[in-house]
Design a protein around this motif. Sequence first.
Motif, short mmCIF file in Angstrom:
data_model
loop_
_atom_site.label_atom_id
_atom_site.label_comp_id
_atom_site.label_asym_id
_atom_site.label_seq_id
_atom_site.Cartn_x
_atom_site.Cartn_y
_atom_site.Cartn_z
N ALA A 297 0.83 -1.20 0.00
CA ALA A 297 0.00 0.00 0.00
C ALA A 297 0.87 1.25 0.00
O ALA A 297 0.56 2.24 -0.68
CB ALA A 297 -0.94 0.00 1.21
N SER A 298 1.96 1.22 0.74
CA SER A 298 2.87 2.37 0.78
C SER A 298 3.52 2.59 -0.58
O SER A 298 3.63 3.73 -1.05
CB SER A 298 3.94 2.13 1.85
OG SER A 298 4.83 3.21 1.90
N GLU A 299 3.92 1.50 -1.24
CA GLU A 299 4.50 1.61 -2.58
C GLU A 299 3.47 2.18 -3.56
O GLU A 299 3.80 3.05 -4.37
CB GLU A 299 4.98 0.24 -3.07
CG GLU A 299 6.22 -0.26 -2.38
CD GLU A 299 6.59 -1.68 -2.83
OE1 GLU A 299 6.15 -2.11 -3.90
OE2 GLU A 299 7.34 -2.33 -2.07
N PHE A 300 2.22 1.72 -3.47
CA PHE A 300 1.17 2.22 -4.35
C PHE A 300 0.93 3.70 -4.09
O PHE A 300 0.76 4.49 -5.03
CB PHE A 300 -0.12 1.43 -4.14
CG PHE A 300 -1.27 1.95 -4.95
CD1 PHE A 300 -1.36 1.64 -6.30
CD2 PHE A 300 -2.25 2.74 -4.38
CE1 PHE A 300 -2.41 2.13 -7.06
CE2 PHE A 300 -3.29 3.23 -5.13
CZ PHE A 300 -3.38 2.92 -6.47
N LYS A 301 0.91 4.09 -2.84
CA LYS A 301 0.71 5.50 -2.49
C LYS A 301 1.81 6.37 -3.07
O LYS A 301 1.55 7.43 -3.64
CB LYS A 301 0.67 5.65 -0.96
CG LYS A 301 0.53 7.07 -0.48
CD LYS A 301 0.57 7.13 1.04
CE LYS A 301 0.62 8.55 1.53
NZ LYS A 301 0.77 8.62 2.98
N MET A 302 3.05 5.92 -2.95
CA MET A 302 4.18 6.69 -3.50
C MET A 302 4.06 6.81 -5.01
O MET A 302 4.30 7.87 -5.58
CB MET A 302 5.52 6.04 -3.11
CG MET A 302 5.82 6.11 -1.63
SD MET A 302 5.86 7.78 -0.98
CE MET A 302 7.26 8.43 -1.84
N ALA B 4 1.27 6.65 -6.82
CA ALA B 4 0.14 7.53 -7.12
C ALA B 4 0.51 8.99 -6.90
O ALA B 4 0.19 9.85 -7.73
CB ALA B 4 -1.06 7.14 -6.25
N LEU B 5 1.19 9.27 -5.79
CA LEU B 5 1.61 10.65 -5.52
C LEU B 5 2.59 11.14 -6.58
O LEU B 5 2.51 12.28 -7.04
CB LEU B 5 2.23 10.76 -4.13
CG LEU B 5 1.27 10.69 -2.96
CD1 LEU B 5 2.03 10.67 -1.63
CD2 LEU B 5 0.30 11.87 -2.99
#
Length: 161
Positions: free
Chosen positions: A103-108, A110-111
């Motif tokens: 989830a953290s990788e996906f958030k990074m 996406a940002l």
Amino acid sequence: MPSDRHANAESRLKAAMDQLMAGDVPEGLRCDIQSLSILAAVPRATLYRTYPHIKQEFESRLGRAREVTGEPDPRLAQIDRLKAEVAALKGRLSRMKQEASEASEFKMLALSRLVEQHDEIQRLRAALQGGGNVRTLPARARTHHGAVGNTSPSTEELLTE
């Protein structure tokens, strides 16, 4: 008198065996031969030497109890259950850590994409205002529902948002 002492020790061993097999294991003891001799107040050597039939009966009952119901000592059964629960929780924690990492990788990602898109919009707005080779597209006619054939907004609409 020796036969009374013999009968008394044997009855204590049988009572201790019944107590242990019922799961009533005193603090500091376990459901084993050593605890049987301690609980009956009969030396273990005497149990082995004089009462092998009781030792055999205890081991047999203990084996049957383990086959049928699991561990007769409730504390050992609880320890086994808690060990299994800890292992399951460790596995769950590991999966949750993996999911959090993903989830953290996906958030990074996406940002990062949002920042790139924002920078492109800012660049296009600046080029539009600077009068370079960027031209605004004509506005499309609207229907009573908001759009004609194509429902995507025009570049001008995107740039003025």
